[in-house]
Scaffold this motif. Sequence first.
Motif, PDB file in Angstrom:
ATOM      1  N   GLN A   3       0.995  -1.302  -0.055  1.00 16.48           N
ATOM      2  CA  GLN A   3      -0.259  -0.172   0.066  1.00 16.48           C
ATOM      3  C   GLN A   3       0.948   1.087   0.174  1.00 16.48           C
ATOM      4  N   LYS A   4       1.943   0.766  -0.121  1.00 14.37           N
ATOM      5  CA  LYS A   4       3.382   2.267   0.121  1.00 14.37           C
ATOM      6  C   LYS A   4       3.017   3.153  -0.803  1.00 14.37           C
ATOM      7  N   ILE A   5       3.335   4.381  -1.124  1.00 16.61           N
ATOM      8  CA  ILE A   5       3.626   5.408  -2.513  1.00 16.61           C
ATOM      9  C   ILE A   5       4.986   5.399  -2.139  1.00 16.61           C
ATOM     10  N   TYR A   6       5.672   5.256  -3.151  1.00 17.71           N
ATOM     11  CA  TYR A   6       7.143   5.552  -3.201  1.00 17.71           C
ATOM     12  C   TYR A   6       6.964   7.026  -4.430  1.00 17.71           C
ATOM     13  N   PHE A   7       7.940   7.775  -3.098  1.00 20.31           N
ATOM     14  CA  PHE A   7       8.068   9.492  -3.997  1.00 20.31           C
ATOM     15  C   PHE A   7       9.314   9.316  -3.343  1.00 20.31           C
ATOM     16  N   PRO A  11      15.320   4.399  -6.836  1.00 26.53           N
ATOM     17  CA  PRO A  11      14.237   3.651  -7.367  1.00 26.53           C
ATOM     18  C   PRO A  11      13.553   4.537  -7.193  1.00 26.53           C
ATOM     19  N   THR A  12      12.065   4.069  -7.740  1.00 28.36           N
ATOM     20  CA  THR A  12      10.720   4.554  -7.211  1.00 28.36           C
ATOM     21  C   THR A  12       9.685   3.622  -7.562  1.00 28.36           C
ATOM     22  N   GLN A  13       8.120   4.718  -7.092  1.00 29.61           N
ATOM     23  CA  GLN A  13       7.072   3.407  -7.481  1.00 29.61           C
ATOM     24  C   GLN A  13       7.359   3.506  -9.107  1.00 29.61           C
ATOM     25  N   LEU A  14       6.732   2.173  -9.371  1.00 33.65           N
ATOM     26  CA  LEU A  14       6.879   1.353 -10.197  1.00 33.65           C
ATOM     27  C   LEU A  14       6.056   1.923 -11.315  1.00 33.65           C
ATOM     28  N   TYR A  15       5.675   2.506 -12.504  1.00 35.21           N
ATOM     29  CA  TYR A  15       4.852   2.853 -13.626  1.00 35.21           C
ATOM     30  C   TYR A  15       3.418   2.064 -13.529  1.00 35.21           C
ATOM     31  N   SER A 316       6.051   8.517   6.173  1.00 34.54           N
ATOM     32  CA  SER A 316       6.143   6.396   5.946  1.00 34.54           C
ATOM     33  C   SER A 316       5.503   5.860   7.068  1.00 34.54           C
ATOM     34  N   GLU A 317       4.518   6.538   7.921  1.00 34.40           N
ATOM     35  CA  GLU A 317       3.520   5.816   8.269  1.00 34.40           C
ATOM     36  C   GLU A 317       1.947   5.955   7.517  1.00 34.40           C
ATOM     37  N   LYS A 318       2.210   7.346   6.844  1.00 34.95           N
ATOM     38  CA  LYS A 318       0.637   7.354   6.517  1.00 34.95           C
ATOM     39  C   LYS A 318       0.840   6.740   5.223  1.00 34.95           C
ATOM     40  N   GLY A 319       2.062   6.108   4.537  1.00 33.71           N
ATOM     41  CA  GLY A 319       2.567   5.140   3.457  1.00 33.71           C
ATOM     42  C   GLY A 319       3.228   5.793   2.612  1.00 33.71           C
ATOM     43  N   TRP A 320       4.019   6.926   2.820  1.00 35.99           N
ATOM     44  CA  TRP A 320       4.208   8.042   1.418  1.00 35.99           C
ATOM     45  C   TRP A 320       5.787   7.847   2.435  1.00 35.99           C
ATOM     46  N   ILE A 321       6.455   7.235   1.226  1.00 36.31           N
ATOM     47  CA  ILE A 321       8.275   6.613   0.889  1.00 36.31           C
ATOM     48  C   ILE A 321       8.897   8.480   0.675  1.00 36.31           C
ATOM     49  N   ILE A 322       9.229   9.139   1.068  1.00 35.32           N
ATOM     50  CA  ILE A 322       9.894  10.573   0.921  1.00 35.32           C
ATOM     51  C   ILE A 322      11.508  10.124   0.700  1.00 35.32           C
ATOM     52  N   SER A 343      -0.258  10.016  -9.290  1.00 38.04           N
ATOM     53  CA  SER A 343      -1.202  10.796 -10.047  1.00 38.04           C
ATOM     54  C   SER A 343      -1.350  12.121  -9.825  1.00 38.04           C
ATOM     55  N   LYS A 344      -2.269  12.976  -9.923  1.00 42.01           N
ATOM     56  CA  LYS A 344      -2.682  13.866  -8.933  1.00 42.01           C
ATOM     57  C   LYS A 344      -3.187  14.173  -7.689  1.00 42.01           C
ATOM     58  N   GLU A 345      -3.926  13.230  -7.649  1.00 41.17           N
ATOM     59  CA  GLU A 345      -4.636  12.476  -6.367  1.00 41.17           C
ATOM     60  C   GLU A 345      -3.552  12.180  -5.234  1.00 41.17           C
ATOM     61  N   VAL A 346      -3.166  11.726  -5.480  1.00 41.50           N
ATOM     62  CA  VAL A 346      -1.990  11.452  -4.318  1.00 41.50           C
ATOM     63  C   VAL A 346      -0.690  12.727  -3.896  1.00 41.50           C
ATOM     64  N   VAL A 347      -0.510  13.041  -5.274  1.00 43.86           N
ATOM     65  CA  VAL A 347       0.504  14.365  -4.556  1.00 43.86           C
ATOM     66  C   VAL A 347      -0.534  16.250  -4.005  1.00 43.86           C
TER      67      VAL A 347
END
Length: 357
Positions: A3-7, A11-15, A316-322, A343-347
Motif C-alpha cells: 500500500q506504500k507510495i514511493y516518492f 528507485p521509485t514507485q513503479l509505473y 512513512s506511517e501514512k504510507g508515503w516514502i519520501i 498521480s495528481k490525486e496522491v500528490v
Amino acid sequence: MSQKIYFTPGPTQLYFTVQDHLKAALKEDVMSISHRSKAFEKIFSETRENVSELLDLPSGYDIYFTSSANEIWERIVQNLVHNKSHHFVNGSFAQKFYNFALDYQKQSTATVPGNGKAFDDLSVPEDTELISVTLNETSIGYGFETQKIEKLRANHPDKLIAVDGVSAFPAVPFNFSLADTAYFSVQKSFGLPSGLGVWIVNEKCYAKADDLTKNGVITGSYHQLNTLRKSGIKNQTPETPNTLGIYLLGKVAKDMLFRSAKAIQNETTYKSTVLYQAIEKSSSMTPFILNKANRSKTVIVAQMEGSNSETLKALSEKGWIIGSGYGNYKSSHLRIANFPMHSKEVVEQLADTLSVW
Ligand SMILES: *Cc1c(COP(=O)(O)O)cnc(C)c1O
C-alpha cells in the motif's frame, strides 16, 4: 503490491502498468529467449522506436542500452573526449561525471556555483571538446534552464554537448537537437526496475569516436560506441543484455505515448506547482532552490528547519516514502519525486499534509 507510495527519487514507485507487463513477459518467455533471436530483435527495435517517438528524437539520433547512467558517463569520457571536457556542476551527480573525466586523467574543467546557485557564467575553455549539462540535478532539485543550453549550443557549434536527463526525461520537455548525446536510466521518471541505461547519440558522436580510434586512443571494449553501433544495426547488443529491462521500457514508453508526452509534461508542471506551494505554506520547511527558474519539476527539494527524521517517519506511517537529502543534506532535506506515476490525486493529498506541517 504494498500500500506504500514511493516518492523517492529513484528507485521509485513503479509505473502503473509494470505489473501487467511483467506478467506478460513471463508468459512470452522474455527472460529465456536468445539475445540473438528474431524475437529479441523485435523487442529491441520496438523499444527503440517507442522511446524515440516519446522523446521526439530528431532523425539521425540513435539509442543504445547500457547498465546504468554511471556506465554512460564512463562511455562518454572514453568515446567522446580526447583531452578536455567542461562540466556545469550543480550538485553531486554532475560532480560525479566530472570526477569520472578526472579519473581518466583528462584535463577537464568545471563551473561550480555551489549550493543551488544559478550559472551566471556560461564561459567554456576554448579547447574543450565536450560540454556537460545536468538538466535535472537530482541531488538538490536543480533544473538547468533550456535557454542556457540554447546559448551554449549557439556559442559552441564545434563542441559536443552532453545532457544528463536521468530524472527529467520524459517528464520535462527537451529539444534533443540541442544535444549531441543525452542519456537517462529507467528507475526515475520511467518508473521501471533499475539496471538499464539509455544512451542517445548523433552522427557527431560517431565521428568523434572514430577520430579517437584513429589517434590510437582506447575507447573501451564491448561497449565502445563503434561496437554498440555494429550490434545496434542488427537490433542486437554486444553482450547478453538486460532483455527484461529493454522489454519493459518499450512497453511503458508505449503506455506513456498513449497518454502523450505533452500531457505528462503538463501534469508534471501542475503537480510541481502544488508541491512547491505546499512547502512555501508549511511553517517547518522552505524550497531549497531559491531561484524559481531553477526549481526542478520532477524532484522537489525542501529544506527543513531541523532534522528531517520525524517528518520522514510520520509520512512513512501514512504510507508515503519520501526521499531524504543527498550527501551533506541527508538529514536536513526532503526530496519528493514528482514523476509520471505519481498521480495528481496522491500528490494533492501529500501537498495538503505538507502545507500544514
Ligand atoms: C540517478 C542519477 C544518475 C545515476 O543513475 P544510475 O542509473 O544510478 O547510474 C545520474 N544522473 C542523475 C541526474 C541522476 O538522477
